[in-house]
Scaffold this active site. Structure first.
Site: not given
Length: 308
Positions: A7-8, A12, A77, A186, A190, A270
């Site tokens: 997932g670059a 990434g 994702k 974290k 979000n 997400e």
């Protein structure tokens, strides 16, 4: 260390580029043929405060033919986690470690179902990246913290070795014996701004100028903190305002959350792994989460409209 970044995208590439510059054997996997072709032809171009430079690193559109990796860093994702890991089975050998640095909660359980829980490490990173074009990203690595850990909190040689490789690359990384608490910390950040920014379409400077939105954010974070505590999670934050303040620290007026960026691109978000994770965890421990449930419903409504 042979590292595959699964997932670059922008983030990434920021991490993979730093690791490659430091001498790690890195492969960037991204589904975009144009992005991969640009990296293989001209190197990964990193734009930083010190200027722009090209980093020689391999890139591929799939894991086919790559060979076994020592470490697979998962940055797809959230909703692509299972399919991406299924497609990466060929690079998972007897000693391969799979490290999720994704936003939200629940990825580790999905990864464990595919490759086995004994292979999975968890982590969170505050490194940033913005895609500027195929093979070219704005990289925000300096001073950005990354925390990784074993799911059971043990300070194993493998997690220490990964942290050492990251630190050699300038990725300020520490090993936590409370990685679940780190993940929830974290998540609170979000929860504070992602959905509200996506629903309103406001950038950070605009979002933080409206008192009613601040109060809604604090209510959502308060619910999440109550759920975490009822679940036995040790948080580093004591009050919701800490998550609200931390979310915007050091960011420009025009900053857009990833949730807003996804919606603007016509993509699903997400939300199920962020506010939705709070709602599900709340149901398990009997803590009401009406504000987070409302935010999830609003984002899902926007996604439905986008799809039609």
């Amino acid at each position: 260390m042979n590292i595959c970044i699964l997932g670059a995208g922008a983030l990434g590439c920021a991490i993979g580029g730093a690791l490659a510059e430091a001498g790690a054997d890195v492969t960037l996997v991204n589904r975009s043929p144009a992005h991969v072709a640009a990296i293989n032809a001209h190197g990964l171009r990193l734009v930083t405060p010190d200027g722009e430079r090209a980093v020689a690193v391999r890139a591929a559109t799939s894991c086919a033919g790559l060979g076994v990796a020592d470490v697979v860093v998962v940055l797809v994702k959230s909703f692509d986690t299972r399919s991406a890991m299924e497609g990466a089975r060929s690079i998972v050998g007897p000693d391969t470690v799979v490290l999720s640095l994704q936003n939200g909660l629940g990825h580790e359980d999905i990864l464990a179902e595919v490759v086995g829980r004994e292979r999975v490490l968890a982590g969170k990173t505050y490194v940033g990246g913005v895609m500027l074009g195929p093979g070219r990203i704005l990289s925000g690595v300096t001073g950005k913290r990354t925390v990784i850990g074993e799911l059971d909190g043990a300070a194993t040689p493998r997690v220490q070795a990964i942290a050492a490789a990251f630190n050699r690359a300038g990725l300020a990384t520490e090993v936590s014996d409370n990685i679940l608490g780190t993940m929830w910390d974290k998540l609170l950040i979000n929860v504070a701004t992602g959905a509200l920014s996506g629903i309103t379409g406001l950038v950070y400077g605009e979002l933080y100028a409206i008192p009613a939105l601040r109060e809604t954010a604090l209510a959502a974070v308060a619910e999440a903190m109550a759920v975490a505590r009822a679940s036995g999670v040790r948080l580093s934050m004591a009050e919701p305002i800490e998550a609200w303040d931390c979310a915007s620290a050091g960011l420009p007026f025009a900053f857009k959350t990833s949730m807003l960026q996804s919606l603007e691109k016509g993509s699903i978000t997400e939300i199920d792994f962020i506010n939705g994770a709070v709602v599900r965890a709340g149901a398990r421990v009997g803590v009401p989460t009406p504000v987070n449930a409302a935010l999830v419903a609003c984002i899902q409504g926007i996604e439905r409209r986008i799809k039609e």
